[in-house]
Write an enzyme that holds these catalytic residues in place. Structure first.
Site, mmCIF file in Angstrom:
data_model
loop_
_atom_site.group_PDB
_atom_site.id
_atom_site.type_symbol
_atom_site.label_atom_id
_atom_site.label_comp_id
_atom_site.label_asym_id
_atom_site.label_seq_id
_atom_site.Cartn_x
_atom_site.Cartn_y
_atom_site.Cartn_z
ATOM 1 C CE LYS A 1 0.058 -1.963 -7.219
ATOM 2 N NZ LYS A 1 1.335 -1.351 -6.796
ATOM 3 C CD GLU B 1 -5.252 -8.117 6.635
ATOM 4 O OE1 GLU B 1 -5.137 -8.329 5.397
ATOM 5 O OE2 GLU B 1 -4.297 -8.199 7.427
ATOM 6 N N GLY C 1 1.340 1.214 -3.156
ATOM 7 C CA GLY C 1 0.186 1.433 -2.285
ATOM 8 C C GLY C 1 0.300 2.701 -1.455
ATOM 9 N NE ARG C 2 6.286 2.422 0.892
ATOM 10 C CZ ARG C 2 6.475 1.211 0.366
ATOM 11 N NH1 ARG C 2 5.475 0.354 0.297
ATOM 12 N NH2 ARG C 2 7.662 0.859 -0.109
ATOM 13 C CD GLU D 1 4.344 -0.829 3.528
ATOM 14 O OE1 GLU D 1 3.630 0.130 3.206
ATOM 15 O OE2 GLU D 1 3.920 -1.989 3.562
ATOM 16 C CG HIS E 1 -1.105 19.658 27.681
ATOM 17 N ND1 HIS E 1 -1.146 20.473 28.796
ATOM 18 C CD2 HIS E 1 -1.216 20.481 26.619
ATOM 19 C CE1 HIS E 1 -1.320 21.722 28.413
ATOM 20 N NE2 HIS E 1 -1.352 21.756 27.090
ATOM 21 C CE LYS F 1 0.386 -8.576 3.576
ATOM 22 N NZ LYS F 1 0.339 -8.085 2.208
HETATM 23 C C1 G6Q Z 1 1.861 -0.105 0.496
HETATM 24 C C2 G6Q Z 1 1.783 -1.519 0.713
HETATM 25 C C3 G6Q Z 1 0.554 -1.999 1.470
HETATM 26 C C4 G6Q Z 1 -0.694 -2.168 0.603
HETATM 27 C C5 G6Q Z 1 -1.717 -2.966 1.390
HETATM 28 C C6 G6Q Z 1 -3.014 -3.125 0.650
HETATM 29 O O1 G6Q Z 1 2.745 0.436 -0.110
HETATM 30 O O2 G6Q Z 1 1.954 -2.181 -0.476
HETATM 31 O O3 G6Q Z 1 0.239 -1.159 2.555
HETATM 32 O O4 G6Q Z 1 -1.186 -0.921 0.229
HETATM 33 O O5 G6Q Z 1 -1.204 -4.215 1.731
HETATM 34 O O6 G6Q Z 1 -2.813 -3.798 -0.548
HETATM 35 P P1 G6Q Z 1 -3.959 -3.879 -1.619
HETATM 36 O O7 G6Q Z 1 -4.267 -2.517 -2.090
HETATM 37 O O8 G6Q Z 1 -3.437 -4.768 -2.698
HETATM 38 O O9 G6Q Z 1 -5.153 -4.493 -0.926
#
Ligand code: G6Q
Length: 548
Positions: free
Chosen positions: A212, A218, A272-273, A358, A389, A509
């Site tokens: 996003k 990463e 994001g989630r 989250e 199991h 972070k």
């Molecule tokens: C989700 C969070 C988080 C996010 C990641 C990746 O709700 O905001 O998991 O999706 O940190 O972020 P980017 O899509 O910006 O790389």
């Protein structure tokens, strides 16, 4: 910043006090008693909607509990809050954002407004572009640098830009293009990239850089490694044919070397989630094709409509959310399990872990005051029969109560002998065993030696929800995910927290950015952390020195 008047925190509401008193009153009534007392309990403690059947009769509740929980939901103005979400109000006040993932699965005729502007045309414009792109890839029309069609797709992303795509790919593998390979790189650990690409031909590989912000450490580190991997074998000019981006950040996408023409956008009102059905789902679309992807969106939409329009007492996500609050906050269960009885759903628990934890792992209410009740529990799980199991032992006989969701399908995707019958027999048996256990009297009757009886007693009274659908289809997956999304929202509304921000992930972070140069810079430079962190950094510095 827009603030939302959500009224009193949970513990100062009348409904809360009533539920506390009720909890004490019903404490002696276990599930064996409750089922014995009402032979029709299962008939009135279930609900159906959008193709899901939800049996919640094996929760530690009476009819009265449910009525009080529903009263509390009304007192917390849940129906208004639902409307606020669907109307694009800024219900994520700490980021001053609307929360409109429901618009991602809208039909073309729907209207969802943010700041007065209908966002549906934009949603469909991106979806149309995604579909056109997926046709070109799947039909082999889009060629790589050397003229080969794309046969491998690698999604590079993390968190919300990874867990949804991975989960959906695994869940819908049955419907996927079997002549293509789909891989997912999320971790900064170089092993992830290496293992995902080691057997792929770069000439046939497309990278989707899903981020996003397009700044996530990463993802951007992995994206640069991928770019080098492509350039190394295919040359400088290959990036444009082997990379596309899913992002909201056009400038960074361009700076990376991806033509914004090959960027699929989304918006700040998609968390994001909550983004697996936005352009973040591009890998899903490439895997299953447009028809199945549209059906997935329809599944989401059907559950959205159910959530928005069904009275609270028959509303699946509302009931589920209320029961989560009851078990977690009122009865003190610190964790919650989710156990799908379907191998294709093996990544669902990890996906739901982010969605739930989250979203609702928050310690202050919307106005910033510290809550004096427990919010989101630890959420975890594994496919069911494997769990039986191993860790189910603790759920049956441990000292902690772990309320669980057991998810199953009436029809298998691969009818094979009696496998499916056995699978479902296990699901039902676990719910029964957890609820009713095995008594001392049962064991005596069976002639179990007295010394073993205490070890073999299962106390029962362990709550479960059973969630059933006809068959695992893209549509079902959509309804299931939307069911959990709206349950999370219901819980967050009762807890009066912001389910849509994630400030807690920020601190680590920031500290990592500080520590990185300390690991790689002057090995004698003084360290100013706590003694533990200092010693760990020093140990790593020494290891690096010995690698030279
Ligand atoms: C989700 C969070 C988080 C996010 C990641 C990746 O709700 O905001 O998991 O999706 O940190 O972020 P980017 O899509 O910006 O790389």
């Amino acid at each position: 910043m827009t603030t939302i008047d959500t009224g009193l925190p949970l513990s100062r509401r009348q409904g809360w006090q009533k539920l506390l008193a009720h909890r004490t009153a019903i404490a002696p009534l276990d599930l064996s008693f409750l089922f014995g007392d009402d032979p029709f309990r299962a008939d009135h403690m279930n609900a159906s909607g959008a193709g899901l059947f939800f049996d919640y009769s094996k929760n530690r509740i009476t009819k009265g509990t449910l009525e009080l929980l529903l009263d509390l939901a009304r007192e917390c103005r849940l129906p208004d809050r639902i409307e606020q979400m669907f109307s694009g109000e800024k219900i994520n006040p700490t980021e001053n954002r609307a929360v409109l993932h429901v618009a991602l699965r809208s039909s073309r005729e729907d209207v969802f407004r943010v700041d007065g502007v209908n966002v549906v045309p934009d949603v469909h414009a991106v979806l149309d572009r995604m579909i056109r792109f997926s046709r070109r890839i799947r039909d082999g029309e889009w060629k790589g640098r050397t003229g080969s069609p794309i046969r491998n797709v690698v999604n590079v992303g993390i968190g919300g830009s990874d867990l949804g795509p991975v989960m959906a790919y695994e869940a819908l593998r049955h419907y996927s293009a079997r002549d293509m390979r789909f891989r997912f790189v999320s971790n900064i650990d170089p092993t992830d990239f290496h293992e995902a690409t080691r057997d792929l031909d770069p000439a046939e590989t497309l990278f989707i850089i899903s981020s996003k912000t397009f700044t996530t450490l990463e993802t951007m580190t992995n994206a640069r490694t991928a770019r080098e991997w492509i350039r190394h074998t295919l040359g400088e000019g290959a990036v444009g044919r082997h990379f596309v981006a899913v992002s909201t950040n056009t400038d960074e996408v361009r700076a990376f070397g991806i033509d914004p023409e090959n960027m699929f956008g989304f918006w700040d009102w998609v968390g994001g989630r909550y983004s697996m059905d936005s352009a973040i789902g591009l890998s899903t679309l490439l895997a299953v094709g447009e028809e199945h992807f549209q059906t997935l969106l329809e599944g989401f939409r059907e559950m959205d409509l159910h959530f928005r329009s069904t009275p609270l007492e028959r509303n699946l996500p509302v009931l589920h959310g209320l029961l989560c609050v009851w078990e977690g906050t009122f009865l003190g269960s610190a964790t919650r399990g989710v156990f799908p009885y379907d191998r294709y759903l093996k990544r669902l628990p990890a996906y739901l872990q982010q969605l739930t934890m989250e979203s609702n792992g928050k310690h202050v209410s919307l106005d910033g005051t510290r809550v004096d009740y427990d919010t989101g529990p630890v959420f975890w799980g594994e496919p069911g029969t494997n769990g039986q199991h191993s860790f189910y032992q603790l759920i049956h006989q441990g000292t902690r109560i772990i309320p669980s969701d057991l998810i199953g399908f009436l029809h298998p995707l691969h009818p094979t002998g009696n496998h499916h019958d056995i699978l479902i027999a296990n699901l039902f048996a676990q719910a029964e065993a957890l609820a009713f256990g095995r008594t001392e009297a049962d064991l005596r009757k069976q002639g179990v030696p007295p010394s073993l009886i205490p070890h073999r007693i299962c106390e029962g009274n362990r709550p479960t929800n059973v969630i059933l659908a006809e068959r695992l289809t893209p549509h079902t997956l959509g309804t299931l995910i939307a069911f959990y999304e709206h349950s999370v929202f219901t819980q967050g509304t009762l807890w009066n927290i912001d389910s849509f921000d994630q400030w807690g992930v920020e601190l680590g972070k920031i500290l990592a950015q500080k520590i990185l140069p300390e690991l790689t810079g002057d090995p004698a430079a003084p360290l100013t952390h706590d003694s533990s962190t200092n010693a760990l950094i020093q140990r790593y510095r020494n290891a690096r020195l010995s690698d030279r």
